[in-house]
Motif scaffolding. Structure first.
Motif, PDB file in Angstrom:
ATOM      1  N   THR A 180      28.723  13.867 -13.872  1.00  0.00           N
ATOM      2  CA  THR A 180      29.763  13.593 -12.888  1.00  0.00           C
ATOM      3  C   THR A 180      29.924  12.089 -12.740  1.00  0.00           C
ATOM      4  OG1 THR A 180      29.201  15.621 -11.707  1.00  0.00           O
ATOM      5  CG2 THR A 180      30.544  14.019 -10.524  1.00  0.00           C
ATOM      6  N   VAL A 181      31.146  11.601 -12.919  1.00  0.00           N
ATOM      7  CA  VAL A 181      31.421  10.169 -12.809  1.00  0.00           C
ATOM      8  C   VAL A 181      32.638   9.965 -11.917  1.00  0.00           C
ATOM      9  CG1 VAL A 181      30.500   9.771 -15.126  1.00  0.00           C
ATOM     10  CG2 VAL A 181      32.953  10.070 -14.833  1.00  0.00           C
ATOM     11  N   GLN A 182      32.710   8.800 -11.336  1.00  0.00           N
ATOM     12  CA  GLN A 182      33.869   8.440 -10.530  1.00  0.00           C
ATOM     13  C   GLN A 182      34.998   7.948 -11.423  1.00  0.00           C
ATOM     14  OE1 GLN A 182      33.960   9.060  -7.117  1.00  0.00           O
ATOM     15  NE2 GLN A 182      32.030  10.071  -7.679  1.00  0.00           N
ATOM     16  N   ASP A 183      36.199   8.091 -10.951  1.00  0.00           N
ATOM     17  CA  ASP A 183      37.383   7.686 -11.708  1.00  0.00           C
ATOM     18  C   ASP A 183      37.359   6.183 -11.968  1.00  0.00           C
ATOM     19  OD1 ASP A 183      39.846   7.809 -12.933  1.00  0.00           O
ATOM     20  OD2 ASP A 183      40.989   7.866 -11.070  1.00  0.00           O
ATOM     21  N   SER A 184      37.267   5.822 -13.227  1.00  0.00           N
ATOM     22  CA  SER A 184      37.228   4.421 -13.652  1.00  0.00           C
ATOM     23  C   SER A 184      37.735   4.387 -15.078  1.00  0.00           C
ATOM     24  CB  SER A 184      35.796   3.882 -13.574  1.00  0.00           C
ATOM     25  OG  SER A 184      35.719   2.549 -14.043  1.00  0.00           O
ATOM     26  N   PRO A 185      38.397   3.318 -15.508  1.00  0.00           N
ATOM     27  CA  PRO A 185      38.946   3.292 -16.868  1.00  0.00           C
ATOM     28  C   PRO A 185      37.908   3.655 -17.921  1.00  0.00           C
ATOM     29  CG  PRO A 185      39.759   1.422 -15.630  1.00  0.00           C
ATOM     30  CD  PRO A 185      38.721   2.075 -14.759  1.00  0.00           C
ATOM     31  N   GLY A 186      38.216   4.685 -18.707  1.00  0.00           N
ATOM     32  CA  GLY A 186      37.312   5.116 -19.766  1.00  0.00           C
ATOM     33  C   GLY A 186      36.152   5.969 -19.295  1.00  0.00           C
ATOM     34  N   PHE A 187      36.032   6.157 -17.959  1.00  0.00           N
ATOM     35  CA  PHE A 187      34.943   6.946 -17.388  1.00  0.00           C
ATOM     36  C   PHE A 187      33.605   6.392 -17.892  1.00  0.00           C
ATOM     37  CE2 PHE A 187      38.433  10.260 -18.201  1.00  0.00           C
ATOM     38  CZ  PHE A 187      39.165   9.804 -17.132  1.00  0.00           C
ATOM     39  N   SER A 190      33.882   7.613 -22.748  1.00  0.00           N
ATOM     40  CA  SER A 190      34.849   6.893 -23.589  1.00  0.00           C
ATOM     41  C   SER A 190      34.595   5.393 -23.553  1.00  0.00           C
ATOM     42  CB  SER A 190      36.280   7.196 -23.125  1.00  0.00           C
ATOM     43  OG  SER A 190      36.610   8.535 -23.391  1.00  0.00           O
ATOM     44  N   ARG A 191      34.223   4.902 -22.391  1.00  0.00           N
ATOM     45  CA  ARG A 191      33.975   3.458 -22.273  1.00  0.00           C
ATOM     46  C   ARG A 191      32.832   3.033 -23.187  1.00  0.00           C
ATOM     47  NH1 ARG A 191      33.507   0.545 -16.363  1.00  0.00           N
ATOM     48  NH2 ARG A 191      32.686  -1.479 -17.013  1.00  0.00           N
ATOM     49  N   LEU A 192      31.738   3.784 -23.175  1.00  0.00           N
ATOM     50  CA  LEU A 192      30.597   3.453 -24.026  1.00  0.00           C
ATOM     51  C   LEU A 192      30.896   3.736 -25.499  1.00  0.00           C
ATOM     52  CD1 LEU A 192      27.725   4.848 -21.792  1.00  0.00           C
ATOM     53  CD2 LEU A 192      28.109   2.445 -22.375  1.00  0.00           C
ATOM     54  N   HIS A 246      44.366   1.015 -23.608  1.00  0.00           N
ATOM     55  CA  HIS A 246      44.316   1.304 -22.172  1.00  0.00           C
ATOM     56  C   HIS A 246      43.167   0.553 -21.508  1.00  0.00           C
ATOM     57  CE1 HIS A 246      44.581   3.521 -18.425  1.00  0.00           C
ATOM     58  NE2 HIS A 246      43.313   3.896 -18.558  1.00  0.00           N
ATOM     59  N   LEU A 247      41.996   0.552 -22.136  1.00  0.00           N
ATOM     60  CA  LEU A 247      40.845  -0.134 -21.559  1.00  0.00           C
ATOM     61  C   LEU A 247      41.040  -1.645 -21.558  1.00  0.00           C
ATOM     62  CD1 LEU A 247      37.863   1.915 -23.049  1.00  0.00           C
ATOM     63  CD2 LEU A 247      38.868   2.073 -20.769  1.00  0.00           C
ATOM     64  N   ALA A 248      41.656  -2.169 -22.603  1.00  0.00           N
ATOM     65  CA  ALA A 248      41.920  -3.603 -22.657  1.00  0.00           C
ATOM     66  C   ALA A 248      42.865  -4.029 -21.537  1.00  0.00           C
ATOM     67  CB  ALA A 248      42.498  -3.988 -24.014  1.00  0.00           C
ATOM     68  N   ARG A 254      37.799  -7.490 -23.582  1.00  0.00           N
ATOM     69  CA  ARG A 254      36.761  -7.213 -24.595  1.00  0.00           C
ATOM     70  C   ARG A 254      37.017  -5.907 -25.333  1.00  0.00           C
ATOM     71  NH1 ARG A 254      34.223  -6.024 -19.674  1.00  0.00           N
ATOM     72  NH2 ARG A 254      33.154  -4.003 -19.519  1.00  0.00           N
ATOM     73  N   PHE A 255      37.906  -5.064 -24.803  1.00  0.00           N
ATOM     74  CA  PHE A 255      38.247  -3.816 -25.470  1.00  0.00           C
ATOM     75  C   PHE A 255      39.487  -3.950 -26.361  1.00  0.00           C
ATOM     76  CE2 PHE A 255      35.653  -2.289 -21.948  1.00  0.00           C
ATOM     77  CZ  PHE A 255      34.839  -1.366 -22.585  1.00  0.00           C
ATOM     78  N   GLU A 256      39.965  -5.157 -26.570  1.00  0.00           N
ATOM     79  CA  GLU A 256      41.129  -5.368 -27.437  1.00  0.00           C
ATOM     80  C   GLU A 256      40.830  -4.817 -28.831  1.00  0.00           C
ATOM     81  OE1 GLU A 256      44.806  -6.268 -28.789  1.00  0.00           O
ATOM     82  OE2 GLU A 256      44.119  -6.451 -26.714  1.00  0.00           O
TER      83      GLU A 256
END
Length: 281
Positions: A180-187, A190-192, A246-248, A254-256
């Protein structure tokens, strides 16, 4: 609703939607899949049937193929979702497309819990299109859904606590493990996952090592079941590019995405689904 809803709707019968349908059918639920047209309906039926057949051949379908398929309905008429207790959208990663479908589904099934299978888009942003944003929760399944052990539950700013609890009980009922994670870009996932994959792509671009050797470093050195570049091929380079963009934009430069990813997508080298990505399939 008990841990496993009696009737589950899946909007979208592509690879992910078919896999989600398979998972709920195998757990014993009735499943209705919605596709755009007659051709989409036929393709979705074939995907789910093929997936369940493979599971049965491997001894992974307790009740048998015929019994599971008896509980499957695939239609191009979205009103068939009216009796569903849970409806999960599983369409491509496009915010306008997902928001439009969620609003449509809410109107058709005003008492259903709504799930979105997004891998990176804001749950709170998608919920803003709903009259009842508290009913929406992120249910991020992983590809291939039938054999993946994880479901990432993503809690939006308006998601009701009882909906979170329902999801946390639901995921084990379909044989998977929730985080369970809070709403954040990439959760979290996906972020990792994208961060590692993008760095692996930069290493290929810079000539540090081959895609195969980079992946071997992660599979043997860090016990990853699949390396980041092969995983990218499986997920789809176009999907990874959309998430990275989207993350960039929302999180950090850094996600470019590296140029090699943009070039491969522009050339139609999208990974396993096209036969060519960082690997030849």
């Amino acid at each position: 609703m008990t841990s496993l809803p009696n009737h589950v709707g899946v909007f979208g019968g592509g690879r992910m939607g078919a896999g989600i349908a398979h998972t709920f059918l195998a757990a014993g639920a009735q499943v209705t899949v919605i596709e755009a047209d007659v051709a989409g309906v036929q393709a979705a039926v074939e995907r789910v049937t093929r997936s369940l057949t493979t599971a049965e051949q491997k001894g992974g379908l307790a009740e048998g193929l015929a019994a599971a398929l008896d509980r499957l309905e695939v239609s191009d008429d979205a009103t068939a979702l009216g009796g569903c207790e849970l409806i999960i959208e599983a369409v491509p990663e496009n915010v306008d497309l997902k928001a439009g479908i969620l609003a449509k589904v809410e109107a058709l099934a005003p008492r259903a819990v709504l799930g979105t299978n997004t891998s990176s888009l804001s749950i709170s942003g998608l919920a803003a299109c709903l009259n009842g944003p508290e009913r929406l929760i992120g249910l991020h399944f992983f590809n291939p859904v039938p054999t993946s052990d994880l479901v990432e539950i993503v809690v939006g700013s308006a998601t009701a606590p009882e909906v979170v609890a329902l999801a946390q009980n639901l995921v084990p009922a379909i044989g998977k493990t929730p985080i369970t994670v809070q709403d954040s870009p990439g959760f979290a996932s996906s972020r990792l996952g994208v961060a590692i994959a993008l760095e692996a792509m930069r290493m290929v671009e810079e000539g540090v090592a081959s895609a195969q050797d980079i992946d071997t470093a992660m599979t043997l050195g860090y016990r990853h079941p699949t390396g980041p570049l092969k995983t990218t091929d499986i997920v789809g380079l176009d999907v990874r590019l959309a998430i990275a963009d989207h993350l960039a934009e929302t999180l950090s430069p850094r996600f470019e995405p590296p140029q090699i990813l943009r070039d491969k997508v522009a050339a139609g080298e999208l990974g396993r689904k096209t036969g060519q990505g960082f690997y030849t399939w």
